[in-house]
Enzyme design. Sequence first.
Site, PDB file in Angstrom:
ATOM      1  N   ARG A  62     -29.820   9.006  42.223  1.00 52.59           N
ATOM      2  CA  ARG A  62     -30.684   9.498  43.704  1.00 52.59           C
ATOM      3  C   ARG A  62     -31.800   8.080  43.554  1.00 52.59           C
ATOM      4  O   ARG A  62     -31.893   7.460  42.333  1.00 52.59           O
ATOM      5  CB  ARG A  62     -31.467  10.181  43.012  1.00 52.59           C
ATOM      6  CG  ARG A  62     -31.138  11.370  44.443  1.00 52.59           C
ATOM      7  CD  ARG A  62     -30.173  11.279  45.450  1.00 52.59           C
ATOM      8  NE  ARG A  62     -29.904  11.768  46.246  1.00 52.59           N
ATOM      9  CZ  ARG A  62     -29.607  13.192  46.745  1.00 52.59           C
ATOM     10  NH1 ARG A  62     -30.593  13.785  46.463  1.00 52.59           N
ATOM     11  NH2 ARG A  62     -28.542  13.612  46.906  1.00 52.59           N
ATOM     12  N   THR A  63     -32.312   7.786  44.267  1.00 54.96           N
ATOM     13  CA  THR A  63     -33.566   6.336  44.187  1.00 54.96           C
ATOM     14  C   THR A  63     -34.033   5.759  43.125  1.00 54.96           C
ATOM     15  O   THR A  63     -34.273   5.304  42.509  1.00 54.96           O
ATOM     16  CB  THR A  63     -34.576   6.560  45.891  1.00 54.96           C
ATOM     17  OG1 THR A  63     -33.235   6.365  47.333  1.00 54.96           O
ATOM     18  CG2 THR A  63     -34.664   5.018  45.747  1.00 54.96           C
ATOM     19  N   GLN A  64     -35.042   6.589  43.768  1.00 55.90           N
ATOM     20  CA  GLN A  64     -36.355   7.163  41.922  1.00 55.90           C
ATOM     21  C   GLN A  64     -37.243   7.553  42.679  1.00 55.90           C
ATOM     22  O   GLN A  64     -37.037   8.207  43.433  1.00 55.90           O
ATOM     23  CB  GLN A  64     -36.896   5.951  42.175  1.00 55.90           C
ATOM     24  CG  GLN A  64     -37.469   5.150  43.110  1.00 55.90           C
ATOM     25  CD  GLN A  64     -38.055   4.140  43.054  1.00 55.90           C
ATOM     26  OE1 GLN A  64     -38.851   4.144  43.066  1.00 55.90           O
ATOM     27  NE2 GLN A  64     -37.672   2.998  42.260  1.00 55.90           N
TER      28      GLN A  64
END
Lengths: 208, 266, 256
Positions: free
Chosen positions: B42-44
Amino acid sequence: MSIMQYNGGSVIAMVGKDCVAIASDLRLGSQALGISSNFQRVFPITDRIYLGLPGLATDVTTLRERFRLRVNMYTIKEEREIEPEAFAHLVSSTLYEHRFGPYFIEPVIAGLSKTPTGGIKPFIAATDLIGCINFAKDFVVAGTASAKLFGVAEGLWEPDMEAEDLFETISQTLLNAVDRDAFSGWGAVVHVITKDKVITRKLKARMD
Amino acid sequence: MDHFPTNWGRPRNDAYDAYGTFPLPHRPNNDTKDAFASGVQRTQQPIVTGTSVLALKYKDGIMMAADNLASYGSLARFKDVQRLHPVGKYTVIGAGGDISDFQYIQKFLEELIIEEFTSQDGHDLGPAEIHEYLSQVMYARRSKLNPLWNSLLVGGFKDGKSFLAYVDLLGTTYSASTLATGFGAYLAQPILRKEVEGKETELTEDEAIRIMETCIRVLYYRDARSIDKYQLATITADGVKISDSRHISTSWSFAEGIRGYGAQTQ
Amino acid sequence: MPDTLSLSQSQPQQHAFNPYTENGGTILAIAGADFSVIAGDTRQSEGYNIQTRYAPKVFRLTDKAVLAVNGFAADGNMFVKKVRQRLEWYRHAHAKDMPIRAIARLIQTMLYSRRFFPYYVYNILGGIEEDGTGAVYSFDPVGSYEREACRAAGAAQSLVQPFLDNQIYFKNQTPAPGTSFPRHLPLSTVLSLVIDSFTSATERHIEVGDGLEIYVVLAKNSPSIQGLRDVRGVSELTSTDDGERVFVVRRELKKD
């Protein structure tokens, strides 16, 4: 989609000079499917009060009967006709009794009230589905086309219109608003309440 | 007790929405269950975060303020972090949001300034150019679904003109005579607008400092992710000045009179 | 106890980053016989927060084309930037401004090229066609478009569009016997309707307000110039002196 949009329909009321008007479309739907083009959702309460009940159709029927009962009880107990202000509070408290399991109706009230000096005063009000009252000086709207009704009414309405001008304004507002709403339309009815008579007219509208 | 009904039944994400103040449509919907979630990077989310940054226009240029706290969730993790950063000779950027992303921004802006300097073409980057560049970077990163998790203010003064603008993790930009990020948008911005709007060319530096102190104090009282240590930056015709850390005075005597929330016996 | 611990650890709480937001505001355009009016409010907001009271949504592209963008502001600004870049390349290649119907098709291909990661923007393009008539083109975020006489978009679209149906297209009205409704309204009437539309939308929609920018594009030698001279707050933006002319009218709207 919300239960408020299940059957569709819209109501608007406007104040004029010594008169008020209330208008509604005539569509009954089941979501996108049109069922009837002659569904009444505006009802006379007294000679000078009309009530519009946009929302879930089953609750239109229920509430109409409930208000008929409660207005009759009021008339018997008080031995006089109910005034629009009192009726607005009756509507409000009836809805609030069902605060946590409401009727899915947003009533619109239009009427002429008596002043102490024997004159008459236009009265309109609308409530949300749990009875929060909006007393407006200009116009009130409710139903699936409410945003459109607000936009057109805000552009067309002006103070102190005579009955015929008020009829034209409320009719144009309603027709142009419901023509942009998929869940309202299929004909319309307008009631203009004046001192000595109520003018009721059915409007031809787009049937698509 | 969480008083926001839209958050009920959803796990709280303190780092993302510490105050439950995001607009309703944008509340994190943490309850979606993706069967492949563990297989996807996932992105962050922001980890070590800074809170509000404030800025205003005044007679001589731009003033900016930010406190010195970098939080780790609700932990006040680093209490001597500088969130105002000079870029070139005419610009200061202030950052809220993820501190490591901010340090990365500092790094590439430094490289940009050096690159521009070495070309020796008689041009140098002013605040408008730096803001435009930053906006493009922020927008490009959001378009890769890998954002730099910050809200940034860019303030500057060049060629007799002051400049003040905002850019955030979505690449959204705007400009106004007063700006505030994070919780400051709710608590400080109303004060700033009242004190500054229409008086941008009259406010003196002393008056501007007084306004900033008021805002920082309000934030310290009500923003749980803030501290009472902050820095002020001014960008004027004289160039960029970033003050040493300052302390905001507070008074807590009113707390004595409060009844009903704590564990009083009487 | 160890069970509950591992349960909470095995499902780390996550959320996908949402690359979009809505920044409110409303835009509107009306075409006349030999002019076009393109307007937008200047408020930019997110949720209940007003970010700024002045962020333009309407942009002059050429002397005969004006573009209004509404939706996600970051996408909108980037989109205008890219359209302008393409128009500049066209200028370098052909030594003239791109005609408005070509700009419209350009915008549709640019929007559709992002079909699977759309620009979250509603576009309305207004200006003067090559035959000298006023034009309005409206688009959805993925490029569906059509030419029409009037269009509203954005937060208050549902408030404004039915009003325009009534006042521009004369919907639900019948002309007096022996008369007919005009196909195109004069500029002064159009300007009044635009201002009324925005004051009404400001009154009833929280995301509309602060300021109003009305761009007016006039065809070559249009007589409508007469009525525009004495309009309050008008200024000219035309860059050449023998073609179409572009004006902007700036007004205040309520700020609450």
